[in-house]
Design a protein around this motif. Sequence first.
Motif, mmCIF file in Angstrom:
data_model
loop_
_atom_site.group_PDB
_atom_site.id
_atom_site.type_symbol
_atom_site.label_atom_id
_atom_site.label_comp_id
_atom_site.label_asym_id
_atom_site.label_seq_id
_atom_site.Cartn_x
_atom_site.Cartn_y
_atom_site.Cartn_z
ATOM 1 N N UNK A 1 -38.207 -128.954 -8.234
ATOM 2 C CA UNK A 1 -37.210 -128.779 -9.306
ATOM 3 C C UNK A 1 -37.472 -129.785 -10.435
ATOM 4 N N UNK B 1 -41.280 -129.916 -17.237
ATOM 5 C CA UNK B 1 -42.034 -128.975 -18.071
ATOM 6 C C UNK B 1 -41.130 -128.322 -19.121
ATOM 7 N N UNK C 1 -40.325 -131.077 -11.336
ATOM 8 C CA UNK C 1 -41.507 -130.685 -12.105
ATOM 9 C C UNK C 1 -41.153 -129.584 -13.117
ATOM 10 N N UNK C 2 -40.300 -128.663 -12.687
ATOM 11 C CA UNK C 2 -39.878 -127.583 -13.599
ATOM 12 C C UNK C 2 -39.044 -128.167 -14.747
#
Lengths: 382, 100
Positions: free
Chosen positions: A147, A153, A149-150
Amino acid sequence: MKIYVTGSATTAFGELWNASPRGLARQAVFGALADAGIEIADVQALFVGNMLSGMLGGQEHLGAFFAEELGLTAPAFKVEGACASGGLALHNAVNSVMSGQYDTVVVLGIEKMTDHKPEDVATALMGAGSEEERSGGATFPGLYAMLARIHMREFGTTEEELAAVAVKNHYHASLNPNAQFHNTLSVEQVMKSSRIADPLKLLDCSPISDGAAAVVITSKKQKKAARRVEIAASAVATDSLGLAQRKTLTGLSATQQAAARAYNLSGMTANDINVAEVHDCFTIAEVLAMEDLGFFPKGKAAAAIAAGQTTVGKGGRIVVNPSGGLKGCGHPVGATGVKQIVELVDQLCGVAGKRQVEGAAVGLAHNVGGSGATSVIHILKK
Amino acid sequence: MQSPVKVWRNQKNVAGLIGKTGFILSWTIVRVPPGGFTDQAPYPVALIELSDGKKITCQLVDYDENDLVFGQKVVTVVRRVTHPDGDGVIPYGIKAKPLV
């Protein structure tokens, strides 16, 4: 009908190798009863929030187990909702009083984790995930790492901003005598700590802890109670057990839904909240909570936390996790949701000492189970 | 706890997920594994969206570091998940490997 917290107490949180679950329960429950000025015989039901007593301790039937220890023959229940077990137990206790079945009940949140090996605890905690996640070798740090990392990004959130959550919560914990950690941290220390599940590092993660907390919930005017705080809303929402089945991955939908319900029930908005205890099982989880609860727009919370906007004594609109949160105060999973209420009662009554939030009148507690399958929100007011 | 019945019952789920292509939505590297995975760590776990829109969480195998990127194409394969327990049943499951 108005529902009140009239008594509250917590044990110290930490590696309590000298303490047994029975002893922790006695300390928390009798502390809360003394605070409310009532006797154990006045308790009409006991709600126990706990997750791992069966998998780790081999002890189930916890309602009866703790009732025996407390000298109680009233109805006693274990409520389990992973790391939201404490909040879920409170929700059930509130409902039972709202129904008119009881007028005074006790909620006990408790967990004993440090008696066991870390890999056994990690395996047991994965009981809160899906079968697919278990056979995929995932861990809870791993699920929140995905989560994170998302979020990084989508919104440009940085690892340093996540580290700032741990820095703030350790600072708050350093002001809380019952917290597991009293050491402050720097962003650099968090960044240099060993990697657990990239991009999350050891100091992004809440610890394994022991502890118990208890509150007295009542619809009566208990004259001997030293203080009284109203539960203005109690709301729960549920999402899929596994991350892969979620519609959105930039936040926790269960938190967004429970928040909408809680604001509606209390007639308040995010702007009315002065102090919040939120579920920072990992640093990214506090960022998600800030946004899902409506305190900051999506993508804006991490920078605001890093800028000190939610730190005690900095004059921000809201202070978050003055207890130290799960990261600094510790996370005995079943106890956490109840400890959040104990902290908010102290804050709203102005007895939180060095970590007191000036002018705290409305508080919000946010307790999450698993990677966001269960979300429990309570709003408290003076 | 592994159960031979449970492993057997899960086989049709595994069979239905073999050989599907998809791409990486997110990933992590598990360095502190749960029981049964200690000899595999560190290993990557990814959230994958398959071509039919279904999403799964599983381990990545036969990868190198350059494959750990958003949108990396993968294909699902059958692999042993963990060690057999005392009953001797080998638990197989779905993992994903990068497509070149």
